[in-house]
Design an enzyme around this catalytic site. Structure first.
Site, PDB file in Angstrom:
ATOM      1  N   HIS A  98       0.839  -1.199   0.000  1.00 23.87           N
ATOM      2  CA  HIS A  98       0.000   0.000   0.000  1.00 23.87           C
ATOM      3  C   HIS A  98       0.876   1.253   0.000  1.00 23.87           C
ATOM      4  O   HIS A  98       2.098   1.185   0.140  1.00 23.87           O
ATOM      5  CB  HIS A  98      -0.910   0.014   1.224  1.00 23.87           C
ATOM      6  N   ASP A 100       0.509   5.075   2.040  1.00 30.25           N
ATOM      7  CA  ASP A 100      -0.266   5.580   3.172  1.00 30.25           C
ATOM      8  C   ASP A 100      -1.295   6.627   2.749  1.00 30.25           C
ATOM      9  O   ASP A 100      -0.979   7.599   2.057  1.00 30.25           O
ATOM     10  CB  ASP A 100       0.661   6.178   4.225  1.00 30.25           C
ATOM     11  N   HIS A 258       4.824   0.188   0.149  1.00 33.37           N
ATOM     12  CA  HIS A 258       5.583  -0.569   1.137  1.00 33.37           C
ATOM     13  C   HIS A 258       4.759  -1.696   1.731  1.00 33.37           C
ATOM     14  O   HIS A 258       3.529  -1.733   1.629  1.00 33.37           O
ATOM     15  CB  HIS A 258       6.136   0.340   2.237  1.00 33.37           C
ATOM     16  N   ARG A 273       4.623   6.365  14.419  1.00 32.91           N
ATOM     17  CA  ARG A 273       4.424   6.840  13.048  1.00 32.91           C
ATOM     18  C   ARG A 273       3.838   8.238  13.024  1.00 32.91           C
ATOM     19  O   ARG A 273       2.894   8.552  13.751  1.00 32.91           O
ATOM     20  CB  ARG A 273       3.472   5.887  12.306  1.00 32.91           C
TER      21      ARG A 273
END
Length: 282
Positions: A98, A100, A258, A273
């Protein structure tokens, strides 16, 4: 790195207040190499936020139940459980390829991920993150297919993403509330988007969130989507990161996709994150 993407930046201590020229160096390197690795960092959650804010506006995740205490712009990615059995963070993040926030009208432009607890078994580090270059993948397509993709659009869906994880038995996070589902309608994006800084053309369909090609019948669209999502996963386009505690990684979500490698079971893993908002893809 011996890959089309990824560089390690040495000699920069994030806790020591980098200068604006340092940040400009990092931004230029990021747009050239797509993934930056800064080793041996020792920073607080607030210092990570302050660092990430130099790349744009921070975006607080709708999964705010997994936010770092007192620093809601940071999300916890972790398989560690609380006493009541619930995970302290998002435990299934990255199980499908995917980029983000592609399910948003303006996806995340950058992600900043900091390694706090890294799983190790028999002296082998586990829990790698694999990055694939979406611009190198596009460049490798035949010219006839590039022409065919010009102007095509695809639907990105968080609901479809959850359904895919459920079908694979991968879903480990708390369920979405009705309010959260309503706040995440499906969106359309170009199949090929142009990087807003360097102008590179990048494939922008993913295994995780792209549900269909707009204007194509189901069979033909499914076949094309499968070809493209498998193509971008080819090892020729990869950089595979072996984590160490204190690693700070920044990546460009337009330029890469990633995948998280889930090979560590219940060995504790924790990362923080930060997501930086981007523009509408064109």
């Amino acid at each position: 790195m011996s890959a089309p993407i990824g560089v390690e930046v040495e000699g920069l201590d994030i806790a020591a207040n980098p200068t604006e020229s340092d940040y400009q160096f990092l931004r230029d390197a990021l747009h050239e190499h797509s993934v930056l690795i800064l080793r041996d960092q020792d920073i607080t959650p607030q210092q990570q936020c302050d660092f990430a804010a130099h790349f744009g506006d921070l975006r607080t995740s709708f999964y705010n139940r997994y936010g770092v205490q007192d620093v809601p712009a940071l999300s916890i990615v972790s398989n560690i459980r609380r006493d009541d059995g619930e995970h302290i963070g998002i435990a299934d993040a990255g199980m499908l390829w995917h980029t983000d926030g592609s399910y948003l009208a303006s996806p995340d432009m950058y992600t900043v991920l900091y390694g706090i607890q890294i799983p190790v078994r028999d002296n082998t580090v586990l829990g790698d993150t694999v990055f694939s270059s979406s611009w190198a993948a596009y460049s490798a397509l035949p010219s006839e297919l590039k022409q065919r993709l010009d102007g095509m659009r695809a639907v990105h869906s968080f609901s479809a993403h959850i359904e895919k994880k459920q079908a694979k038995g991968q879903l480990k996070r708390a369920p979405l509330s009705a309010q959260q589902r309503d706040a995440l309608p499906d969106v359309e994006h170009p199949v090929v988007r142009r990087h807003p800084v360097n102008g590179r053309k990048c494939l922008f369909v993913t295994e995780g969130h792209t549900s269909r090609i707009v204007g194509m019948d189901d069979a033909e669209g499914t076949e094309l989507l499968k070809f493209l999502t498998e193509h971008v996963k080819k090892p020729d386009f990869h950089y595979r990161h072996h984590w160490r505690k204190g690693d700070l990684i920044i990546w460009d979500n337009c330029a890469v996709q990633h995948l998280a490698v889930f090979d560590y079971g219940d060995i504790p893993r924790r990362l923080h994150r930060a997501g930086i908002a981007g523009s509408v893809p064109v």
